[in-house]
Design a protein around this motif. Sequence first.
Motif, mmCIF file in Angstrom:
data_model
loop_
_atom_site.group_PDB
_atom_site.id
_atom_site.type_symbol
_atom_site.label_atom_id
_atom_site.label_comp_id
_atom_site.label_asym_id
_atom_site.label_seq_id
_atom_site.Cartn_x
_atom_site.Cartn_y
_atom_site.Cartn_z
ATOM 1 N N PHE A 155 0.446 -0.850 -0.032
ATOM 2 C CA PHE A 155 0.301 0.144 0.190
ATOM 3 C C PHE A 155 0.591 0.807 -0.181
ATOM 4 O O PHE A 155 1.001 2.399 -0.892
ATOM 5 C CB PHE A 155 -1.130 -0.449 1.023
ATOM 6 N N GLU A 156 1.306 1.513 1.229
ATOM 7 C CA GLU A 156 2.888 2.493 1.264
ATOM 8 C C GLU A 156 3.361 2.257 -0.560
ATOM 9 O O GLU A 156 3.795 3.466 -1.316
ATOM 10 C CB GLU A 156 4.158 2.578 2.081
ATOM 11 N N THR A 157 4.213 1.369 -1.068
ATOM 12 C CA THR A 157 4.382 1.405 -2.486
ATOM 13 C C THR A 157 3.269 2.357 -3.345
ATOM 14 O O THR A 157 4.046 2.655 -4.295
ATOM 15 C CB THR A 157 4.649 -0.016 -3.101
ATOM 16 N N GLY A 185 10.554 8.567 15.202
ATOM 17 C CA GLY A 185 9.667 7.643 14.632
ATOM 18 C C GLY A 185 9.879 8.028 13.293
ATOM 19 O O GLY A 185 9.998 8.849 12.605
ATOM 20 N N GLU A 186 9.214 6.951 12.312
ATOM 21 C CA GLU A 186 9.126 6.907 10.849
ATOM 22 C C GLU A 186 8.357 7.665 10.676
ATOM 23 O O GLU A 186 7.048 7.723 11.372
ATOM 24 C CB GLU A 186 9.128 5.200 10.534
ATOM 25 N N VAL A 187 7.660 8.850 9.557
ATOM 26 C CA VAL A 187 7.019 9.384 9.194
ATOM 27 C C VAL A 187 6.568 7.613 7.596
ATOM 28 O O VAL A 187 7.526 8.592 7.122
ATOM 29 C CB VAL A 187 6.715 10.456 9.613
ATOM 30 N N ASP A 188 5.726 8.087 7.523
ATOM 31 C CA ASP A 188 4.911 7.323 5.850
ATOM 32 C C ASP A 188 5.688 8.476 4.887
ATOM 33 O O ASP A 188 5.839 8.247 3.219
ATOM 34 C CB ASP A 188 4.082 6.680 5.758
ATOM 35 N N ALA A 189 5.039 9.479 5.032
ATOM 36 C CA ALA A 189 4.663 10.612 3.703
ATOM 37 C C ALA A 189 4.634 12.208 4.595
ATOM 38 O O ALA A 189 4.179 11.970 5.293
ATOM 39 C CB ALA A 189 3.760 10.244 2.644
ATOM 40 N N VAL A 225 1.745 12.422 6.898
ATOM 41 C CA VAL A 225 0.609 11.454 6.069
ATOM 42 C C VAL A 225 1.221 10.553 6.850
ATOM 43 O O VAL A 225 2.414 9.953 6.925
ATOM 44 C CB VAL A 225 0.124 11.389 4.723
ATOM 45 N N GLU A 226 -0.048 9.634 7.500
ATOM 46 C CA GLU A 226 0.195 8.199 7.823
ATOM 47 C C GLU A 226 -0.277 7.097 7.427
ATOM 48 O O GLU A 226 -1.333 7.135 6.687
ATOM 49 C CB GLU A 226 0.515 7.491 9.482
ATOM 50 N N LEU A 227 -0.226 5.953 6.887
ATOM 51 C CA LEU A 227 -0.965 5.104 6.272
ATOM 52 C C LEU A 227 -1.268 4.069 6.950
ATOM 53 O O LEU A 227 -0.079 3.100 7.061
ATOM 54 C CB LEU A 227 -0.179 4.547 4.407
HETATM 55 MG MG MG Z 1 5.350 3.577 8.849
#
Ligand code: MG
Length: 369
Positions: A168-170, A217-221, A237-239
Amino acid sequence: MAHKHNFNLEPVSRFAGLSAAIRRPREIAFFSFDEDHKFRLDASSLRYYYPPALPCNLNKGFETFRQLDDSDDDHLDGLLEAIIAYEKEKGSKTEIDFLTWRGMMTKLMIVPFSKLDEWEMNVTLFQDTIFIEENHTKKISSREEQYSSAGRPGAMSQDLMSFWGYKFETVSLMPTPWPEASREYIESREELMVNNHAQYCSIVRTGFGKVKMILGGEVDAVMAFKPEDKLQPTEWVELKTTATVTNEREQIKYERKLLKFWAQSFLLGVPKIIVGYRTQQGLLERLEELNVQNIPDNVKLKGKGLWDGQTCINFAASFLEWLKTVITSDGVWRIRKREKVPVLEVFKLEESGHGDMLSSTFVEWRING
Ligand code: MG
Ligand code: A3P
Ligand code: MG
């Protein structure tokens, strides 16, 4: 066994009445892991959101998934390295009460509504700051247990379901902001190899009640772009993928998941979550945008009232203020949460030093400058 300090979780109602102040998280530093998971002190792995074409089969490419091997314990390494660079540039050391990964704070925040959770954390005090990390051994053994018990006949494999999240991220992200992205790239996303080695990590200063902390922490975008001006808030944005809800039981399950979605995003100041609804077979059908700050009210007003956000904030503030009174000497401590046991146990593991928790580069930087 060394003396144990217990923090009682019940009654949960004692946290409902408080109103611990919270500060808006502010990004002070960031770093990336590249496609090979090599650390880089830059924003090279920052990604930009652009909605995928629907419906989308999330199963495609599972055979070629380049999955990160997380069997080694990285402790707080990336976070500490970025903090060293931040302090060198600023010319002073950062005075804060706590430093940890966002994931640890998420686990702590949701404790009042997560009776079944089981985890362990390590804690050490160094130069007036309390450092918290996950007990990696416990994390790996819990995961193995979960995997071996999840073998229901006909059930999708855990690995495949976890792949759907990265797929979904890709299909939803781009390496450049929208205006620079080519139509070809956007259309090729479904065919790209899925690789979860790259990450962008945001490091924020934030506060809970009287407690000041740094979280990484990781953020998706980001939604459109990341503003140059540090005073401008970023539209992170978090997915998240989740199963399409078709009955009341699934609605309850979803609302429990929303507690984790909310806490995780709230802690880094992520304002938006893009939820991708998928079938039981992994077909992505529909997208929904959630405003993080409205999630707690929505589950209370329109939902089943399964959890309460302010209780989580007050609980976290109370626990951390209490923890400061316990962790007052050198050594390594453990926090333990056991399934269905209504206390957080805190006890000493090592009488002196910091175990493996703090990298020698960090300790040397802090001692010798
Ligand atoms: Mg993530
Ligand atoms: P979903 O959340 O859509 O299932 P994050 O949402 O935190 O950005 O994580 C991205 C993806 O990593 C998740 O997507 C999921 O596929 C996978 N993932 C995260 N935590 C996991 C866990 N504890 N076990 C298995 N997969 C996990
Ligand atoms: Mg995500």
